[in-house]
Scaffold this motif. Structure first.
Motif, short mmCIF file in Angstrom:
data_model
loop_
_atom_site.label_atom_id
_atom_site.label_comp_id
_atom_site.label_asym_id
_atom_site.label_seq_id
_atom_site.Cartn_x
_atom_site.Cartn_y
_atom_site.Cartn_z
N LEU A 6 0.84 -1.29 -0.06
CA LEU A 6 0.01 -0.11 0.19
C LEU A 6 0.81 1.23 0.08
O LEU A 6 0.60 2.18 -0.77
CB LEU A 6 -0.91 -0.16 1.13
CG LEU A 6 -1.95 -1.19 1.21
CD1 LEU A 6 -2.74 -1.00 2.62
CD2 LEU A 6 -2.93 -1.09 0.09
N TYR A 7 1.92 1.30 0.69
CA TYR A 7 2.92 2.24 0.94
C TYR A 7 3.47 2.53 -0.55
O TYR A 7 3.56 3.84 -0.85
CB TYR A 7 3.92 2.15 1.86
CG TYR A 7 4.98 3.16 1.88
CD1 TYR A 7 4.67 4.27 2.35
CD2 TYR A 7 6.20 2.93 1.42
CE1 TYR A 7 5.67 5.46 2.53
CE2 TYR A 7 7.44 3.94 1.59
CZ TYR A 7 6.90 4.95 1.91
OH TYR A 7 7.85 6.33 2.22
N GLY B 80 -9.18 5.71 -3.22
CA GLY B 80 -8.64 4.33 -3.47
C GLY B 80 -7.11 4.03 -3.09
O GLY B 80 -6.53 2.89 -3.51
N ARG B 81 -6.33 5.40 -2.78
CA ARG B 81 -4.89 5.16 -2.56
C ARG B 81 -4.88 5.75 -1.09
O ARG B 81 -5.61 6.77 -0.60
CB ARG B 81 -3.87 6.00 -3.48
CG ARG B 81 -3.75 5.20 -4.76
CD ARG B 81 -2.47 5.57 -5.32
NE ARG B 81 -2.65 6.98 -5.60
CZ ARG B 81 -1.72 7.77 -6.38
NH1 ARG B 81 -0.33 7.07 -6.45
NH2 ARG B 81 -1.70 9.01 -6.57
N ASN C 73 -7.39 7.31 4.70
CA ASN C 73 -7.98 6.89 3.82
C ASN C 73 -9.45 7.10 3.77
O ASN C 73 -10.39 6.73 4.56
CB ASN C 73 -7.80 5.38 3.99
CG ASN C 73 -8.86 4.31 3.20
OD1 ASN C 73 -9.00 4.75 1.81
ND2 ASN C 73 -9.17 3.11 3.35
N TYR C 74 -9.75 8.06 2.64
CA TYR C 74 -11.12 8.49 2.41
C TYR C 74 -11.65 7.87 1.09
O TYR C 74 -11.28 8.06 0.14
CB TYR C 74 -11.03 9.99 2.27
CG TYR C 74 -11.06 10.59 3.64
CD1 TYR C 74 -12.37 10.98 4.24
CD2 TYR C 74 -9.95 10.86 4.08
CE1 TYR C 74 -12.15 12.12 5.46
CE2 TYR C 74 -9.71 11.64 5.31
CZ TYR C 74 -10.77 12.08 6.02
OH TYR C 74 -10.95 12.71 7.09
N ILE D 172 -9.12 -0.03 0.51
CA ILE D 172 -7.96 -0.70 0.93
C ILE D 172 -7.70 -0.90 2.37
O ILE D 172 -8.67 -0.26 3.16
CB ILE D 172 -6.81 0.28 0.53
CG1 ILE D 172 -6.87 1.65 0.93
CG2 ILE D 172 -6.36 0.12 -0.98
CD1 ILE D 172 -5.89 2.74 0.42
N HIS D 173 -7.20 -2.17 2.91
CA HIS D 173 -7.24 -2.22 4.11
C HIS D 173 -5.83 -2.46 4.82
O HIS D 173 -5.46 -3.74 4.75
CB HIS D 173 -8.08 -3.50 4.24
CG HIS D 173 -9.41 -3.30 3.77
ND1 HIS D 173 -10.53 -2.70 4.58
CD2 HIS D 173 -10.00 -3.95 2.57
CE1 HIS D 173 -11.68 -2.67 3.76
NE2 HIS D 173 -11.24 -3.55 2.76
#
Length: 214
Positions: free
Chosen positions: A58-59, A141-142, A113-114, A181-182
């Protein structure tokens, strides 16, 4: 790390308890406890490894917000805002609706995270207005990474379609979305809902861009 680690941890200890494993049956209690502690350590490392793998992925695709582009509140979060994100203002403009949240930052490096599931719901008609994106062009989404704002609060603005003239009371809900994303630790902005919002209480007038005359 081998994929059989978790399976080994699950299978071995019922056998220890029941005494059905001939290899372990003759070991002392001290030796069994040492094996148990070793397996627990391996299991913990496996869990951390998997979480780290998710976070690193994710990073690598995260959006790092330029610090000079952030609008920072005048006072530290721990004195006024508390630790929770709060609704700050609603601005109904010519072609869209701008909803601004006050987001506390409590680390030197923090992700937000919106997601794409953010929706305004008209409480009377049930009409839904789905989020279009961040004001300023950040990509939903990121993960958005905020740096060097520890102990402050920043304004985060989302854009929605323009609300109907008769919309007076709304809910703002972050519905689950297939593109969510989690990270291993939930980012602020996840699972948010602001219910029974009276628009007039948060409404600000739209500010038009200055005109240029030649």
């Amino acid at each position: 790390m081998k994929s059989y680690t978790l399976t080994l941890c699950i299978i071995m200890f019922p056998l220890i308890v029941s005494g059905q494993n001939p290899t372990l049956k003759n070991k002392s209690l001290y030796e069994l406890e040492a094996i148990r502690d070793s397996m627990n350590k391996v299991l913990s490392e496996e869990i951390l490894f998997r979480k780290d793998s998710v976070n690193q992925k994710l990073y690598r695709v995260a959006y790092i917000a330029p610090t000079d582009s952030l609008e920072i509140a005048e006072w530290p979060y721990n004195r006024t805002v508390g630790t929770n994100t709060s609704l700050h203002s609603i601005e109904i403009r010519e072609n869209d609706t701008k909803v601004t949240f006050l987001q506390p930052i409590y680390w030197d490096w923090q992700w937000l995270n919106y997601g794409k599931g953010y929706t305004i719901v008209d409480r009377v008609t049930g009409d839904k207005y789905k989020v279009r994106g961040y004001d300023g062009g950040g990509e939903l989404g990121r993960l958005m990474i905020i740096q060097n704002c520890n102990g402050k609060a920043i304004y985060v603005s989302l854009l929605f379609p323009k609300l109907g003239k008769n919309v007076k009371k709304i809910d703002i809900i972050a519905y689950p979305h297939k593109d969510d994303i989690h990270p291993s630790n939930p980012a602020p902005g996840d699972g948010t809902a602001y219910l029974n919002i009276n628009i007039e209480d948060y409404l600000v007038k739209s500010s038009k861009a200055p005109q240029i005359y030649d």
